[in-house]
Motif scaffolding. Structure first.
Motif, PDB file in Angstrom:
ATOM      1  N   GLN A 111       7.629 -19.189  48.824  1.00 47.27           N
ATOM      2  CA  GLN A 111       9.012 -19.589  49.099  1.00 47.27           C
ATOM      3  C   GLN A 111       9.136 -21.111  49.069  1.00 47.27           C
ATOM      4  O   GLN A 111      10.103 -21.664  48.532  1.00 47.27           O
ATOM      5  N   SER A 112       8.138 -21.767  49.638  1.00 48.10           N
ATOM      6  CA  SER A 112       8.129 -23.221  49.617  1.00 48.10           C
ATOM      7  C   SER A 112       8.063 -23.754  48.184  1.00 48.10           C
ATOM      8  O   SER A 112       8.803 -24.668  47.796  1.00 48.10           O
ATOM      9  N   MET A 113       7.179 -23.171  47.384  1.00 47.16           N
ATOM     10  CA  MET A 113       7.086 -23.551  45.964  1.00 47.16           C
ATOM     11  C   MET A 113       8.417 -23.359  45.267  1.00 47.16           C
ATOM     12  O   MET A 113       8.838 -24.194  44.471  1.00 47.16           O
ATOM     13  N   ASN A 114       9.037 -22.242  45.547  1.00 43.17           N
ATOM     14  CA  ASN A 114      10.316 -21.924  44.928  1.00 43.17           C
ATOM     15  C   ASN A 114      11.309 -23.063  45.162  1.00 43.17           C
ATOM     16  O   ASN A 114      11.938 -23.562  44.226  1.00 43.17           O
ATOM     17  N   ASP A 115      11.431 -23.498  46.407  1.00 42.31           N
ATOM     18  CA  ASP A 115      12.364 -24.574  46.740  1.00 42.31           C
ATOM     19  C   ASP A 115      12.028 -25.851  45.975  1.00 42.31           C
ATOM     20  O   ASP A 115      12.894 -26.463  45.340  1.00 42.31           O
ATOM     21  N   VAL A 116      10.770 -26.247  46.050  1.00 39.86           N
ATOM     22  CA  VAL A 116      10.348 -27.510  45.438  1.00 39.86           C
ATOM     23  C   VAL A 116      10.557 -27.492  43.924  1.00 39.86           C
ATOM     24  O   VAL A 116      11.147 -28.405  43.346  1.00 39.86           O
ATOM     25  N   ILE A 117      10.076 -26.423  43.303  1.00 42.64           N
ATOM     26  CA  ILE A 117      10.128 -26.363  41.838  1.00 42.64           C
ATOM     27  C   ILE A 117      11.560 -26.257  41.344  1.00 42.64           C
ATOM     28  O   ILE A 117      11.966 -26.931  40.393  1.00 42.64           O
TER      29      ILE A 117
END
Lengths: 186, 186
Positions: A56-62
């Motif tokens: 989920q964190s990756m999703n936000d950043v990317i």
DNA sequence: GTCTATAGGCAGATAGAC
DNA sequence: GTCTATCTGCCTATAGAC
């Protein structure tokens, strides 16, 4: 910054670098400078729950990252080129590509864990959605934009895989020249 | 058929289905109906040596397979379409794609084991070479043929990854319509 | 909320009989 | 060349003190 967020941040980087199976719980604990008890307090379901939080964190950043690039350039063609050049620059600097690809995670446990597979699918669709929106803004009809966006997602993911396999940024560099041309002619 | 060949054949299928880490030595032994001692007699360096033998076997099968398709069709465009359609048909039948992709293996241990990384790199280059040759036979100059062949390899590999993530053959089906068009216009 | 200690399982690898 | 029995180490997860 609270412990839970720090665990997610550090673990995200580790998972991206080494994959899910490649990172042991002990390695995460050491990197975060916490104990096993603390980790299981924040993530009672253990490693899998932690990975989902990281995805989920990756999703936000990317998503933010890509959206930012696509806002800065007038056409999908130029934005794509800029995005790929950013990837190659990252590769040259770090010797690896940590963002934009989750293939290692999908390969390792996507077939075993349904929640994780779904999280990865959502990530790919978000990226693809940004490409498709820009292509429609360029004037492409929805169907063509969706198809083209899918091909972009696949080509970039595959290109990253080739770079990792060959230990060279060559494949992405070639793609940054070839792929935008196919967009131009669509 | 001798034991060693049987081990390679059965293990190849298992590695393709479940990846390197996903298959345990005990599972291989059970499938081959042999004992641990027998396996280590034929592959003294254990699992990694076995995987390299399997990758060589995959290389032979896949190269022959693709070459066969590309011989049967007059242009790269038609051959590509036929190849992708074969992949989607496999996916529909088996629910998974066992050939043409080693991304799971690369992702899992390509970064850790240099011999395995090199074996995978060689596999991708062989596929790419077949595409490039056909494109040149179609009249493309070498540089353009190489670039286009690279994009094909990347797009197909990425497309397979998307299919596995979404548990749907949709991405490859879309690619089979979009990708040949980009070849036509090159 | 964080710690230490430990459980319990399975991995890959080895030794030595036959 | 194939077998069984065993070793060692790492993994995730848990229990319970503070």
């Amino acid at each position: 910054m609270d412990t839970k967020s720090r665990i997610i941040d550090i673990s995200t980087a580790l998972f991206q670098q080494k994959g899910y199976i490649g990172v042991g719980l002990n390695e995460i604990l050491k990197a975060c400078e916490i104990s096993k008890g603390s980790l299981y307090h924040h993530f009672p379901n253990g490693k899998e729950e932690l990975l989902i939080a990281c995805l989920q964190s990756m999703n936000d950043v990317i998503t933010t990252d890509i959206q930012d690039i696509f806002n800065r350039y007038p056409t999908a063609r130029e934005a794509t080129q800029a995005m790929i050049e950013k990837l190659t620059a990252d590769f040259e600097r770090d010797g690896t590509i940590t963002g934009y690809t989750f293939s290692s995670i999908v390969s390792e446990i996507g077939a075993l864990s349904e929640p994780i597979r779904l999280a990865c699918a959502s990530l790919y669709l978000n990226m693809q959605g940004i490409y498709a929106d820009k292509l429609m803004a360029d004037g492409l009809p929805k169907g063509a934009a969706d198809s083209t966006a899918l091909m972009m997602t696949a080509a970039i993911e595959g290109g990253i895989m080739l770079c990792l396999t060959q230990k060279s940024s060559g494949p992405l560099q070639t793609l940054s020249q070839v792929l935008p041309n196919t967009l131009k002619e669509s």
